[in-house]
Scaffold this active site. Sequence first.
Site, PDB file in Angstrom:
ATOM      1  N   ASN A   1      26.328  18.711 -39.212  1.00  0.00           N
ATOM      2  CA  ASN A   1      26.020  20.123 -39.010  1.00  0.00           C
ATOM      3  C   ASN A   1      25.402  20.770 -40.243  1.00  0.00           C
ATOM      4  O   ASN A   1      24.889  21.890 -40.156  1.00  0.00           O
ATOM      5  CB  ASN A   1      27.270  20.887 -38.587  1.00  0.00           C
ATOM      6  CG  ASN A   1      27.706  20.536 -37.175  1.00  0.00           C
ATOM      7  OD1 ASN A   1      26.915  20.030 -36.381  1.00  0.00           O
ATOM      8  ND2 ASN A   1      28.956  20.776 -36.859  1.00  0.00           N
TER       9      ASN A   1
ATOM     10  N   ASP B   1      35.573  22.770 -33.440  1.00  0.00           N
ATOM     11  CA  ASP B   1      35.209  21.357 -33.361  1.00  0.00           C
ATOM     12  C   ASP B   1      36.384  20.424 -33.649  1.00  0.00           C
ATOM     13  O   ASP B   1      36.235  19.203 -33.553  1.00  0.00           O
ATOM     14  CB  ASP B   1      34.062  21.040 -34.333  1.00  0.00           C
ATOM     15  CG  ASP B   1      32.710  21.435 -33.777  1.00  0.00           C
ATOM     16  OD1 ASP B   1      32.627  21.823 -32.603  1.00  0.00           O
ATOM     17  OD2 ASP B   1      31.714  21.356 -34.523  1.00  0.00           O
TER      18      ASP B   1
ATOM     19  N   ARG C   1      26.568  10.882 -31.383  1.00  0.00           N
ATOM     20  CA  ARG C   1      25.859  12.061 -31.895  1.00  0.00           C
ATOM     21  C   ARG C   1      26.501  12.585 -33.165  1.00  0.00           C
ATOM     22  O   ARG C   1      25.845  13.286 -33.947  1.00  0.00           O
ATOM     23  CB  ARG C   1      25.833  13.167 -30.840  1.00  0.00           C
ATOM     24  CG  ARG C   1      24.957  12.876 -29.627  1.00  0.00           C
ATOM     25  CD  ARG C   1      24.931  14.063 -28.678  1.00  0.00           C
ATOM     26  NE  ARG C   1      24.687  15.299 -29.414  1.00  0.00           N
ATOM     27  CZ  ARG C   1      25.437  16.402 -29.295  1.00  0.00           C
ATOM     28  NH1 ARG C   1      26.479  16.420 -28.482  1.00  0.00           N
ATOM     29  NH2 ARG C   1      25.145  17.467 -29.994  1.00  0.00           N
TER      30      ARG C   1
END
Length: 429
Positions: free
Chosen positions: A23, A314, A406
């Site tokens: 991120n 998350d 991912r």
Amino acid sequence: MDSIRIRGGRPLEGAIPIGGAKNAALPLLAAALLTEDRLVLSNLPSLADITTMVKLLAQHGVICAIDEARDAANGGRVITLDAGRISNTTAPYDLVRKMRASILVLGPLLARVGEAQVSLPGGCAIGTRPVDLHLKGLEELGAVIELEGGYIHATAPKGLKGAHIRFPFVSVGATENLLMAAALAEGTTVLDNAAREPEIGDLARCLTAMGARIEGIDTETLTIHGVARLHGATHAVLPDRIEAGTYAIAGAITGGDVELTGLDAELIRSVLDKLEDAGVRVTPTARGVRIARTDGPLRGTDVMTQVYPGFPTDMQAQFMALMTVAEGAAMVTETIFENRFMHVPELHRMGANIVLHGASALVRGVPRLNGAPVMATDLRASSSLVLAGLAARGETLVNRVYHLDRGYENIEAKLAACGADIVRVAGGA
């Protein structure tokens, strides 16, 4: 599609290196569009989302060269990005649909060349996550926005001009997009109620190294004094706090003893505090943080997701997996995204006792989970199922692990190195 097979019940022991943050890396890669000079990023993780972003930049004309060996000591890679000539301002649906972070090319393209056509994004099915704040903020900077045929058509006929923008709610992506756009806007831009995540601070520091003038880094008010051009720079991607939190829970849920190396504990302070509340021993080390179970059982501990520095959304699914084997009950409340309890039916298949009440989940711990075939629905749900499988009796088969790829680099290898019985199986359901 691949799957991951886990035979649970083995305590994890050993060191787990923490890689560069996905991120943080994604907006840093997009920042290369802001300069005609070279941007060099080290500690780059090897992930599917990174590959997608690199492909997207390449079709904009950015020359991307990845050196797998130069940063071997830190476990990451080095990428050199050269956006000397932007040959295409369209971010096509085929790439953008794979990853929501593709929207981050919008601000840089608009600021650098005055136009951009970006497909409306896709990504994980954990809520609508609209891009309204991105578009409204760019309009306040002077952009003209039209939506047509599933694309955002943005132009800046008079260039971008500084503005005072207050976000009605905290948005990480909108903060990043407007921060990059404002770096090349004429005049001063103030972003109020800006997101404070460490990844935004990392982006701001990289932009500063490129010549941007930014005040208030790591606060909710960012002041950006626009400059005519940015130059090249070299920047190291900060460690991935979500990967670190996931492996911390892996150590705890298996009753193990693991050291997370290359980690600044303050990046995941809210997670570590909750682990200590649950009966996990957290100890700083010279290389990072040690996670070990105490002699007693795990304790049910309530968590509520919040914007940074609160408990990260998350990490919600992973913490819920931990609570399924804790003594007593825990209330897990999700305040950031809707539809983020899709892992619950899969945990039920493994014997978890979870009752949903709107945006909260009441988790009553059970003595032991049982292995079962389960289906991943999104990135963090995937990791929660892996964690549950590590603690479960028998075999767990996690399907659709392309979600996992991912955001986690070499997860099977890292866990296996600490004693987990885990393998990737080609061609799973």
